[in-house]
Each structure stands twice: as structure tokens, then as C-alpha cells.
Design a protein around this motif. Structure first.
Motif, PDB file in Angstrom:
ATOM      1  N   PHE A 120       0.818  -1.209   0.000  1.00  0.00           N
ATOM      2  CA  PHE A 120       0.000   0.000   0.000  1.00  0.00           C
ATOM      3  C   PHE A 120       0.856   1.265   0.000  1.00  0.00           C
ATOM      4  N   GLY A 121       2.039   1.155  -0.543  1.00  0.00           N
ATOM      5  CA  GLY A 121       2.880   2.324  -0.744  1.00  0.00           C
ATOM      6  C   GLY A 121       3.825   2.649   0.390  1.00  0.00           C
ATOM      7  N   GLY A 122       3.874   1.817   1.423  1.00  0.00           N
ATOM      8  CA  GLY A 122       4.773   2.061   2.540  1.00  0.00           C
ATOM      9  C   GLY A 122       6.124   1.400   2.339  1.00  0.00           C
ATOM     10  N   ALA A 123       6.909   1.365   3.396  1.00  0.00           N
ATOM     11  CA  ALA A 123       8.265   0.809   3.306  1.00  0.00           C
ATOM     12  C   ALA A 123       8.437  -0.475   4.107  1.00  0.00           C
ATOM     13  N   GLN A 124       7.446  -0.824   4.938  1.00  0.00           N
ATOM     14  CA  GLN A 124       7.576  -1.976   5.821  1.00  0.00           C
ATOM     15  C   GLN A 124       6.985  -3.235   5.180  1.00  0.00           C
ATOM     16  N   PRO A 125       7.462  -4.413   5.570  1.00  0.00           N
ATOM     17  CA  PRO A 125       6.893  -5.659   5.036  1.00  0.00           C
ATOM     18  C   PRO A 125       5.589  -6.010   5.753  1.00  0.00           C
ATOM     19  N   GLN A 143       3.115 -12.537  15.110  1.00  0.00           N
ATOM     20  CA  GLN A 143       4.532 -12.630  14.770  1.00  0.00           C
ATOM     21  C   GLN A 143       5.282 -11.455  15.400  1.00  0.00           C
ATOM     22  N   ILE A 144       6.192 -11.741  16.302  1.00  0.00           N
ATOM     23  CA  ILE A 144       6.928 -10.685  17.005  1.00  0.00           C
ATOM     24  C   ILE A 144       8.050 -10.173  16.102  1.00  0.00           C
ATOM     25  N   VAL A 145       7.910  -8.944  15.679  1.00  0.00           N
ATOM     26  CA  VAL A 145       8.874  -8.323  14.762  1.00  0.00           C
ATOM     27  C   VAL A 145       9.127  -6.891  15.239  1.00  0.00           C
ATOM     28  N   ASP A 146       9.996  -6.184  14.496  1.00  0.00           N
ATOM     29  CA  ASP A 146      10.277  -4.792  14.833  1.00  0.00           C
ATOM     30  C   ASP A 146       9.925  -3.876  13.660  1.00  0.00           C
ATOM     31  N   ALA A 147       8.819  -4.210  12.968  1.00  0.00           N
ATOM     32  CA  ALA A 147       8.385  -3.403  11.830  1.00  0.00           C
ATOM     33  C   ALA A 147       7.727  -2.100  12.268  1.00  0.00           C
TER      34      ALA A 147
END
Length: 289
Positions: free
Chosen positions: A165-170, A176-180
Motif C-alpha cells: 500500500f505504498g509504505g516501506a515496511q513488510p 509474529q513478534i517483529v520490529d516493523a
């Protein structure tokens, strides 16, 4: 005389079914289905906590196994460029703001009820202490503690911030524990949780109208929750998980509260009178001086 070698066509097999046999089969199937539905309903009523826990596990597994559900639902509200135009609609923003104010109004009202009961109010129109405390507990534990704790731990990026959707994050999965995301993240939805917690307020109403009142508020709570998806702030899984968590907390807390209702009422109602009497004596001494 019939021609030799000509085989007379056989009658269709259904012609050999006894009269009414098909209807009996359908009737028996319908009866069995109704019995199964009644059995499931009775099981839910007997063990609602277990049912909701299984529902939370099943829903989580579904969204993890089929991530396309989240992306597809969010794409319904996105423009070709990936933006979420509904997030700029003034009417929808006003509806969202109502949802944000409801917890403040409800919790202030519950605090007033508890204070009134603590200082000896006896009005029949005032809800009992355990009912007000129940509403506070659903908001505090379900929406406030559990849901917002997940937002800080999981670190899931919001739909508006991911690459599709046009952002930079996956895109990442629920749980799911992530640091996005650094703070105030997507999973799970706090506003969907507070919309679900709003339904606990029906317990303040007379028992005779609780069920119709509950079902009349459900569409409102769904609207509040789905606006977060339409704005690109949350995935559908964020909303569904929040609802199931709050429902699980609400049912478990109500079962405990109902068993201890009288003891809770006795502890709260009138508990502020000694403080009021002490304050009154202090004021009288002060005036006398």
C-alpha cells in the motif's frame, strides 16, 4: 411382437423409492441438523470461555495460514495508488471520534456510580456496585491491558505503512513478534477492543432488555471497528483478535463477578462513610476554631 434385439429402457431408479421416502430422508436430515445445532448451542452456554478460547485459536490460525485475507480486505478500501481515501472523510472521522470518546464517558460514569455507592447512595435507579466494577474491569483488562500490551510486544506495521500500500515496511503475520513498528503498532486494535468492551455496558440495564440491547449495539461496535480497517490503520485480523480477546475477558470476568456479586457489593457500598464522617468531624473542628 416386439422386435428382437431391442432392449426396453429401464425405469429411473428413483421410481423404486417408496412414496414419501425422499421427504422422510430430508426430514430426518433436518432433525439431525437441528439437534446438532442445539447441542453446539448448549455446549457454548455451558463452556463459553472454552468456546471463545477455541475461537481465538481458530481465527488466529486462519489468518496465519491465509495472509491473503488481510491483504484482500484492506485492498477493498485502498485506492490504486495504495492510499486509504476513507481516512480523510469528515463524517467517518467524526464517527471514529465518537468511539474514542465513549470509553472516557463510560469510565467516568462508572467511577461516579462506584463513588455514589461507596458513600451510601440507595437509589433503585443506580446500578449495583459489582455491575459498574464489571464494566470497568472489561475495559481495563480486555481493552486496556491485554490488547494494548500486544500492540507494544508484537510490533506489526499498519496497513498504510506496508509495501503493498505504498509504505516501506513488510507485511507480517498476526502474533509474529517483529520490529516493523516502533510504538502504537497494528496488532491488535485498541479501538476495536474498546468498541467490543462497550457491549459490556448492557449489563447495567434490566435483565429483561439486555439481549435486545446487546444485539442493537453490535452493529455499532462493528462499524466502529471496521472504520480502522477502512482507514488503513488495522488489518481485519487485528480487529477480529481484539474482539475475541475482549469477549473472552468479558465472559470469564462476568462468571467470577456473578459468583461474588454480593460480597463485592458489601465491600463497596458504604465503604466511604467512615471517611465522610471523619471529614465532617474535621470540618466541624476547623469551623469551631
Amino acid at each position: 411382437m416386439a422386435d428382437e434385439g431391442v432392449v426396453e429402457p429401464s425405469k429411473p431408479s428413483f421410481a423404486r423409492i417408496p412414496s414419501g421416502g425422499g421427504r422422510r430422508i430430508l426430514h430426518d436430515w433436518g432433525v439431525g441438523l437441528r439437534r446438532q445445532a442445539v447441542s453446539i448451542r448448549d455446549g457454548v452456554l455451558r463452556e463459553p470461555v472454552r468456546f471463545l478460547a477455541y475461537g481465538l485459536i481458530a481465527a488466529s490460525f486462519l489468518f496465519v495460514a491465509l495472509p491473503s485475507i488481510d491483504l484482500a480486505v484492506s485492498s477493498w478500501f485502498a485506492s490504486p495508488s495504495g492510499a486509504f481515501p476513507h481516512a480523510r472523510d469528515p463524517i467517518l472521522i467524526a464517527i471514529r471520534d465518537i468511539n474514542r470518546q465513549i470509553p472516557h464517558i463510560v469510565l467516568t460514569a462508572m467511577a461516579a456510580i462506584l463513588l455514589a455507592r461507596a458513600f451510601g447512595a440507595r437509589s433503585i435507579w443506580l446500578p449495583r456496585s459489582h455491575l459498574a466494577l464489571y464494566v470497568v474491569g472489561v475495559y481495563a483488562i480486555g481493552s486496556g491491558l491485554v490488547v494494548n500490551l500486544l500492540k507494544e510486544v508484537v510490533g506489526r506495521a499498519r496497513p498504510q505503512d506496508i509495501v503493498p500500500f505504498g509504505g516501506a515496511q513488510p507485511y507480517t503475520l498476526p502474533w509474529q513478534i517483529v520490529d516493523a513498528c516502533a510504538r502504537n503498532c497494528s496488532f491488535s486494535s485498541g479501538e476495536a477492543g474498546s468498541a467490543a468492551a462497550m457491549l459490556s455496558c448492557v449489563m447495567l440495564a434490566p435483565a429483561s432488555i439486555r439481549t435486545p440491547l446487546f444485539w442493537s449495539l453490535v452493529p455499532v461496535a462493528i462499524l466502529f471497528s471496521m472504520l480502522r480497517v477502512a482507514f488503513g490503520k488495522h488489518f481485519l485480523s487485528d480487529v477480529v483478535v481484539s474482539w475475541l480477546i475482549v469477549a473472552l475477558v468479558a465472559v470469564a470476568l462476568w462468571r467470577w463477578m456473578r459468583r461474588n456479586a454480593r460480597a463485592i457489593d458489601r465491600r463497596i457500598e458504604g465503604s466511604g462513610l467512615p471517611l465522610a464522617q471523619a471529614a465532617s468531624r474535621w470540618v466541624r473542628r476547623l469551623v469551631g476554631m
